[in-house]
Design a protein around this motif. Structure first.
Motif, PDB file in Angstrom:
ATOM      1  N   LYS A 117       0.789  -1.131   0.440  1.00 34.87           N
ATOM      2  CA  LYS A 117       0.166   0.221  -0.215  1.00 34.87           C
ATOM      3  C   LYS A 117       1.098   1.416   0.126  1.00 34.87           C
ATOM      4  CE  LYS A 117      -3.490   2.391   0.695  1.00 34.87           C
ATOM      5  NZ  LYS A 117      -4.735   2.635  -0.071  1.00 34.87           N
ATOM      6  N   GLN A 118       2.134   1.165   1.325  1.00 33.23           N
ATOM      7  CA  GLN A 118       2.974   2.367   1.014  1.00 33.23           C
ATOM      8  C   GLN A 118       4.321   1.484   1.189  1.00 33.23           C
ATOM      9  OE1 GLN A 118       1.334   5.045   4.046  1.00 33.23           O
ATOM     10  NE2 GLN A 118      -0.236   5.552   3.159  1.00 33.23           N
ATOM     11  N   LYS A 188      -0.182   0.791 -16.866  1.00 40.66           N
ATOM     12  CA  LYS A 188      -1.461   0.672 -15.572  1.00 40.66           C
ATOM     13  C   LYS A 188      -2.917  -0.132 -16.483  1.00 40.66           C
ATOM     14  CE  LYS A 188      -0.435   4.986 -13.689  1.00 40.66           C
ATOM     15  NZ  LYS A 188      -0.225   6.777 -13.327  1.00 40.66           N
ATOM     16  N   ALA A 191      -5.886   1.404 -14.075  1.00 37.04           N
ATOM     17  CA  ALA A 191      -5.286   1.588 -13.387  1.00 37.04           C
ATOM     18  C   ALA A 191      -6.274   3.030 -12.275  1.00 37.04           C
ATOM     19  CB  ALA A 191      -4.918   0.832 -11.839  1.00 37.04           C
ATOM     20  N   THR A 192      -7.112   3.015 -10.904  1.00 32.47           N
ATOM     21  CA  THR A 192      -6.947   4.255 -11.524  1.00 32.47           C
ATOM     22  C   THR A 192      -7.023   4.770  -9.712  1.00 32.47           C
ATOM     23  OG1 THR A 192      -9.468   3.916 -10.200  1.00 32.47           O
ATOM     24  CG2 THR A 192      -9.496   5.133 -12.070  1.00 32.47           C
ATOM     25  N   GLY A 193      -6.234   5.938  -8.807  1.00 33.89           N
ATOM     26  CA  GLY A 193      -5.390   5.975  -8.011  1.00 33.89           C
ATOM     27  C   GLY A 193      -4.146   6.653  -8.346  1.00 33.89           C
ATOM     28  N   ALA A 194      -3.613   6.636  -7.182  1.00 30.87           N
ATOM     29  CA  ALA A 194      -2.116   7.156  -7.151  1.00 30.87           C
ATOM     30  C   ALA A 194      -1.390   6.136  -6.607  1.00 30.87           C
ATOM     31  CB  ALA A 194      -1.649   8.627  -6.769  1.00 30.87           C
ATOM     32  N   SER A 196       3.017   5.146  -5.842  1.00 33.57           N
ATOM     33  CA  SER A 196       3.813   5.865  -5.736  1.00 33.57           C
ATOM     34  C   SER A 196       4.868   4.664  -5.960  1.00 33.57           C
ATOM     35  CB  SER A 196       3.774   5.875  -4.005  1.00 33.57           C
ATOM     36  OG  SER A 196       3.917   4.322  -3.313  1.00 33.57           O
ATOM     37  N   PRO A 239      -2.173   1.917  -5.132  1.00 32.02           N
ATOM     38  CA  PRO A 239      -3.619   2.617  -4.247  1.00 32.02           C
ATOM     39  C   PRO A 239      -4.762   1.307  -3.587  1.00 32.02           C
ATOM     40  CG  PRO A 239      -3.836   3.216  -7.014  1.00 32.02           C
ATOM     41  CD  PRO A 239      -3.212   2.032  -6.623  1.00 32.02           C
ATOM     42  N   ASP A 240      -4.041  -0.139  -4.226  1.00 24.44           N
ATOM     43  CA  ASP A 240      -5.381  -0.786  -3.892  1.00 24.44           C
ATOM     44  C   ASP A 240      -4.656  -2.411  -4.511  1.00 24.44           C
ATOM     45  OD1 ASP A 240      -6.843  -1.226  -6.488  1.00 24.44           O
ATOM     46  OD2 ASP A 240      -7.221   0.812  -5.787  1.00 24.44           O
ATOM     47  N   ALA A 243      -4.982  -1.971  -8.437  1.00 27.00           N
ATOM     48  CA  ALA A 243      -4.121  -1.964  -9.245  1.00 27.00           C
ATOM     49  C   ALA A 243      -2.254  -2.321  -8.869  1.00 27.00           C
ATOM     50  CB  ALA A 243      -4.193  -0.380  -8.929  1.00 27.00           C
ATOM     51  N   GLU A 272       5.038  10.036  -6.738  1.00 27.78           N
ATOM     52  CA  GLU A 272       3.262   9.254  -7.262  1.00 27.78           C
ATOM     53  C   GLU A 272       3.608   9.367  -8.920  1.00 27.78           C
ATOM     54  OE1 GLU A 272       0.163  12.106  -5.886  1.00 27.78           O
ATOM     55  OE2 GLU A 272       0.630  10.712  -3.740  1.00 27.78           O
TER      56      GLU A 272
END
Length: 273
Positions: A117-118, A188, A191-194, A196, A239-240, A243, A272
């Motif tokens: 996730k991060q 991608k 895929a949506t969302g950022a 990193s 992001p999820d 993705a 990002e």
């Protein structure tokens, strides 16, 4: 090299429960107020671990997970996580930072999905190794829902005698990202969302020009060597879980990219996508 490894397990549950670290008891947790536990240190070749008790939350479609059992499962993976760390540092001794892993736990206690996730570690192989180490464990079965969710945070530090990489800001790669925009977008798959990314960059010398290029080749050779930046290692967080499948492609594009030269010492930056 030694790392400081901190684990914080967040269990999404449908009821309140009691949480405690593996060897010491602490105050009760409530749905609205996560509790702070005393830390525990265990011997390891390169790492020491800290754990805080899971946080209790309520979500109608998410099954409850027994806090103490989840904490024990995560603790049981510490040795495998340490080995992932050691192998990653052998590839890139500059690796340090934080990592958050998310696991979805199915009705049988097995992981049905997991993703990063991060992360600011910047070592994708290490990150996937740690995710795999936890995903292979059998967790308690979720109660009252189809899937239980576990979030685990880890933190790693450089050894004192290792010089930290030069910190770079994201504008350093604006041109790189612009040049690779089409490839990154294709990776991608909508895929949506950022996403990193964290990249370590080292200086590499370009090969000398071919003497057969005539006067231009001779002039370039007389000017001396030319340098650019190349990736030492790359890590990408999603992001999820949907993705997460795009991460290997994104990391591949960033690994092949040509960066500005950082000079004589490697640089590190997180940005990002």
């Amino acid at each position: 090299m030694r790392a400081s490894l901190a684990l914080c397990c967040c269990v999404v549950s449908s009821a309140c429960g009691r949480g405690e670290p593996a060897r010491s008891a602490g105050p009760e947790a409530s749905p609205s107020t996560p509790k702070t536990e005393p830390t525990e240190t265990r011997p390891a070749r390169r790492a020491s671990a800290q754990r805080t008790a899971p946080v209790i939350q309520v979500d109608g479609d998410v099954g409850g997970l027994d806090q103490d059992a989840v904490d024990a499962v995560v603790a049981s993976a510490s040795g495998a996580v340490d080995r992932c760390w050691e192998q990653g540092v052998a590839r890139n001794e500059l690796v340090a930072g934080t990592l958050q892993l998310v696991l979805g736990i199915g009705r049988d206690g097995r992981t049905v999905h997991g993703y990063v996730k991060q992360s600011s570690l910047g070592e994708g192989e290490m990150e996937r190794c740690m995710l795999d180490a936890l995903s292979k464990r059998t967790f308690p079965k979720p109660v009252g829902g189809k899937v239980g969710v576990v979030r685990t945070s880890l933190s790693f530090e450089l050894e004192r005698d290792v010089r930290a990489p030069t910190p770079w800001a994201s504008p350093k790669v604006s041109e790189v990202l612009s040049n690779a925009a089409n490839e990154l977008s294709a990776c991608k798959h909508g895929a949506t969302g950022a996403f990193s990314a964290t990249v370590y960059v080292k200086q590499v010398e370009l090969p000398p020009p071919d003497a057969g290029d005539g006067d231009s080749g001779a002039d370039a050779a007389d000017a001396g060597p030319s340098f650019v930046g190349a990736a030492i290692s790359v890590g990408v967080a999603a992001p999820d879980e949907q993705a997460w499948g795009a991460v290997p492609c994104l990391a591949g594009v960033l690994s092949r990219a040509v960066y500005p030269t950082p000079g004589s010492w490697p640089a590190k930056l997180t940005f990002e996508l």
